[in-house]
Design a protein around this motif. Structure first.
Motif, PDB file in Angstrom:
ATOM      1  N   UNK A   1     -49.206 -39.781 -19.531  1.00  0.00           N
ATOM      2  CA  UNK A   1     -48.318 -40.828 -19.013  1.00  0.00           C
ATOM      3  C   UNK A   1     -48.134 -41.967 -20.016  1.00  0.00           C
ATOM      4  N   UNK A   2     -49.069 -42.105 -20.933  1.00  0.00           N
ATOM      5  CA  UNK A   2     -48.938 -43.183 -21.928  1.00  0.00           C
ATOM      6  C   UNK A   2     -47.695 -43.009 -22.809  1.00  0.00           C
ATOM      7  N   UNK A   3     -47.147 -41.798 -22.840  1.00  0.00           N
ATOM      8  CA  UNK A   3     -45.906 -41.580 -23.602  1.00  0.00           C
ATOM      9  C   UNK A   3     -44.744 -42.354 -22.997  1.00  0.00           C
ATOM     10  N   UNK A   4     -44.893 -42.760 -21.739  1.00  0.00           N
ATOM     11  CA  UNK A   4     -43.850 -43.546 -21.073  1.00  0.00           C
ATOM     12  C   UNK A   4     -43.999 -45.049 -21.320  1.00  0.00           C
ATOM     13  N   UNK A   5     -45.000 -45.435 -22.087  1.00  0.00           N
ATOM     14  CA  UNK A   5     -45.269 -46.860 -22.320  1.00  0.00           C
ATOM     15  C   UNK A   5     -44.071 -47.632 -22.866  1.00  0.00           C
ATOM     16  N   UNK A   6     -43.277 -47.082 -23.794  1.00  0.00           N
ATOM     17  CA  UNK A   6     -42.126 -47.868 -24.280  1.00  0.00           C
ATOM     18  C   UNK A   6     -41.156 -48.238 -23.156  1.00  0.00           C
ATOM     19  N   UNK A   7     -40.988 -47.348 -22.202  1.00  0.00           N
ATOM     20  CA  UNK A   7     -40.104 -47.628 -21.064  1.00  0.00           C
ATOM     21  C   UNK A   7     -40.672 -48.776 -20.232  1.00  0.00           C
ATOM     22  N   UNK A   8     -42.002 -48.798 -20.086  1.00  0.00           N
ATOM     23  CA  UNK A   8     -42.647 -49.785 -19.226  1.00  0.00           C
ATOM     24  C   UNK A   8     -43.000 -51.082 -19.955  1.00  0.00           C
ATOM     25  N   UNK A   9     -42.378 -51.283 -21.119  1.00  0.00           N
ATOM     26  CA  UNK A   9     -42.509 -52.567 -21.805  1.00  0.00           C
ATOM     27  C   UNK A   9     -41.608 -53.607 -21.135  1.00  0.00           C
ATOM     28  N   UNK A  10     -40.743 -53.138 -20.235  1.00  0.00           N
ATOM     29  CA  UNK A  10     -39.849 -54.044 -19.497  1.00  0.00           C
ATOM     30  C   UNK A  10     -40.343 -54.178 -18.053  1.00  0.00           C
ATOM     31  N   UNK A  11     -40.427 -55.397 -17.525  1.00  0.00           N
ATOM     32  CA  UNK A  11     -40.917 -55.605 -16.153  1.00  0.00           C
ATOM     33  C   UNK A  11     -40.127 -54.851 -15.087  1.00  0.00           C
ATOM     34  N   UNK A  12     -38.826 -54.663 -15.297  1.00  0.00           N
ATOM     35  CA  UNK A  12     -38.015 -53.976 -14.288  1.00  0.00           C
ATOM     36  C   UNK A  12     -38.476 -52.527 -14.116  1.00  0.00           C
ATOM     37  N   UNK A  13     -38.983 -51.919 -15.164  1.00  0.00           N
ATOM     38  CA  UNK A  13     -39.465 -50.535 -15.070  1.00  0.00           C
ATOM     39  C   UNK A  13     -40.649 -50.442 -14.116  1.00  0.00           C
ATOM     40  N   UNK A  14     -41.532 -51.452 -14.137  1.00  0.00           N
ATOM     41  CA  UNK A  14     -42.679 -51.461 -13.210  1.00  0.00           C
ATOM     42  C   UNK A  14     -42.190 -51.580 -11.766  1.00  0.00           C
ATOM     43  N   UNK A  15     -41.147 -52.371 -11.572  1.00  0.00           N
ATOM     44  CA  UNK A  15     -40.614 -52.518 -10.209  1.00  0.00           C
ATOM     45  C   UNK A  15     -40.018 -51.208  -9.708  1.00  0.00           C
ATOM     46  N   UNK A  16     -39.343 -50.484 -10.580  1.00  0.00           N
ATOM     47  CA  UNK A  16     -38.779 -49.184 -10.201  1.00  0.00           C
ATOM     48  C   UNK A  16     -39.911 -48.204  -9.887  1.00  0.00           C
ATOM     49  N   UNK A  17     -40.938 -48.168 -10.733  1.00  0.00           N
ATOM     50  CA  UNK A  17     -42.082 -47.285 -10.487  1.00  0.00           C
ATOM     51  C   UNK A  17     -42.765 -47.639  -9.166  1.00  0.00           C
ATOM     52  N   UNK A  18     -42.989 -48.937  -8.933  1.00  0.00           N
ATOM     53  CA  UNK A  18     -43.637 -49.348  -7.688  1.00  0.00           C
ATOM     54  C   UNK A  18     -42.778 -49.016  -6.469  1.00  0.00           C
ATOM     55  N   UNK A  19     -41.461 -49.113  -6.601  1.00  0.00           N
ATOM     56  CA  UNK A  19     -40.574 -48.725  -5.503  1.00  0.00           C
ATOM     57  C   UNK A  19     -40.709 -47.229  -5.226  1.00  0.00           C
ATOM     58  N   UNK A  20     -40.798 -46.431  -6.287  1.00  0.00           N
ATOM     59  CA  UNK A  20     -40.999 -44.987  -6.144  1.00  0.00           C
ATOM     60  C   UNK A  20     -42.344 -44.700  -5.477  1.00  0.00           C
ATOM     61  N   UNK A  21     -43.405 -45.350  -5.947  1.00  0.00           N
ATOM     62  CA  UNK A  21     -44.740 -45.159  -5.366  1.00  0.00           C
ATOM     63  C   UNK A  21     -44.748 -45.561  -3.897  1.00  0.00           C
ATOM     64  N   UNK A  22     -44.138 -46.700  -3.580  1.00  0.00           N
ATOM     65  CA  UNK A  22     -44.083 -47.160  -2.185  1.00  0.00           C
ATOM     66  C   UNK A  22     -43.353 -46.141  -1.318  1.00  0.00           C
ATOM     67  N   UNK A  23     -42.256 -45.595  -1.824  1.00  0.00           N
ATOM     68  CA  UNK A  23     -41.490 -44.608  -1.069  1.00  0.00           C
ATOM     69  C   UNK A  23     -42.302 -43.333  -0.844  1.00  0.00           C
ATOM     70  N   UNK A  24     -42.982 -42.861  -1.884  1.00  0.00           N
ATOM     71  CA  UNK A  24     -43.816 -41.662  -1.759  1.00  0.00           C
ATOM     72  C   UNK A  24     -44.923 -41.889  -0.742  1.00  0.00           C
ATOM     73  N   UNK A  25     -45.637 -43.019  -0.869  1.00  0.00           N
ATOM     74  CA  UNK A  25     -46.752 -43.310   0.046  1.00  0.00           C
ATOM     75  C   UNK A  25     -46.256 -43.471   1.480  1.00  0.00           C
TER      76      UNK A  25
END
Length: 197
Positions: free
Chosen positions: A162-186
């Motif tokens: 997953x660390x290969x995705x680190x460049x994408x997650x250098x932007x705060x909006x990417x974390x919000x999208x990931x957290x929205x995905x995690x929230x939806x899955x959970x």
């Protein structure tokens, strides 16, 4: 190995959590999480082969308790992830170093809860994989080794890859999208488990 892989690769609560940890890139917490996931799968597959699947299948009260606790935990975690979407912590990854986050003890407890409080894990590993393994006759232990190897390979690849995705997650909006995905899955899993689907 392929049968084991087909059951664990689907993105569920455990995989979504491990993905988030892996993106943050903190080996000190990714390694224990990977070990908890792989060791748990190995124990559950072994339990299924040794006949615990029949006991679990014939004890509906135990599955009901696990279902209620699991649904509550998943729904709670969905709320936590959704709160991070609405009120972000400003989490950003630097290209050179890992992001701050929870300690190893908290990660191990959360990973164990996401694993052991999920009734689907018992159906997939103990009952389904255990039954298939026992149908292999004298070759069942090779089959079990393959299913366990699939677990180790998948969780290691997910956690450390997953660390290969680190460049994408250098932007705060990417974390919000990931957290929205995690929230939806959970949320989806929590509701499905609560309804017994």
């Amino acid at each position: 190995m392929l049968t084991g892989m087909s059951l664990i690769v689907a993105i569920g609560a455990q995989n979504a959590y491990l993905l988030r940890l892996g993106i943050a890139g903190r080996t000190t917490v990714v390694l224990p999480a990977v070990l908890v996931c792989a060791a748990s799968d190995a124990l559950l597959i072994l339990a299924g082969v040794l006949g615990v699947g029949a006991v679990v299948r014939n004890t509906p009260t135990a599955l009901t308790v696990i279902r209620v606790l699991g649904a509550a935990f998943l729904l709670w975690y969905a709320v936590v992830a959704a709160r991070r979407v609405v009120r972000p912590s400003g989490e950003v990854l630097e290209a050179s170093g890992p992001a701050a986050g929870p300690g190893a003890r908290r990660v191990v407890v959360t990973t164990a809860a996401l694993t052991w409080l999920n009734p689907h894990v018992y159906l997939d590993t103990v009952i389904l994989l255990g039954s298939i393994a026992n149908g292999q006759g004298a070759q069942r232990w090779w089959w079990v080794a393959g299913a366990m190897a699939a677990s180790v390979i998948w969780f290691s690849a997910l956690g450390f890859g997953a660390r290969l995705l680190r460049p994408v997650f250098a932007r705060p909006v990417a974390w919000r999208v990931l957290d929205a995905f995690v929230a939806l899955v959970m949320l989806t899993l929590g509701i499905r488990i609560a309804l017994g689907l």
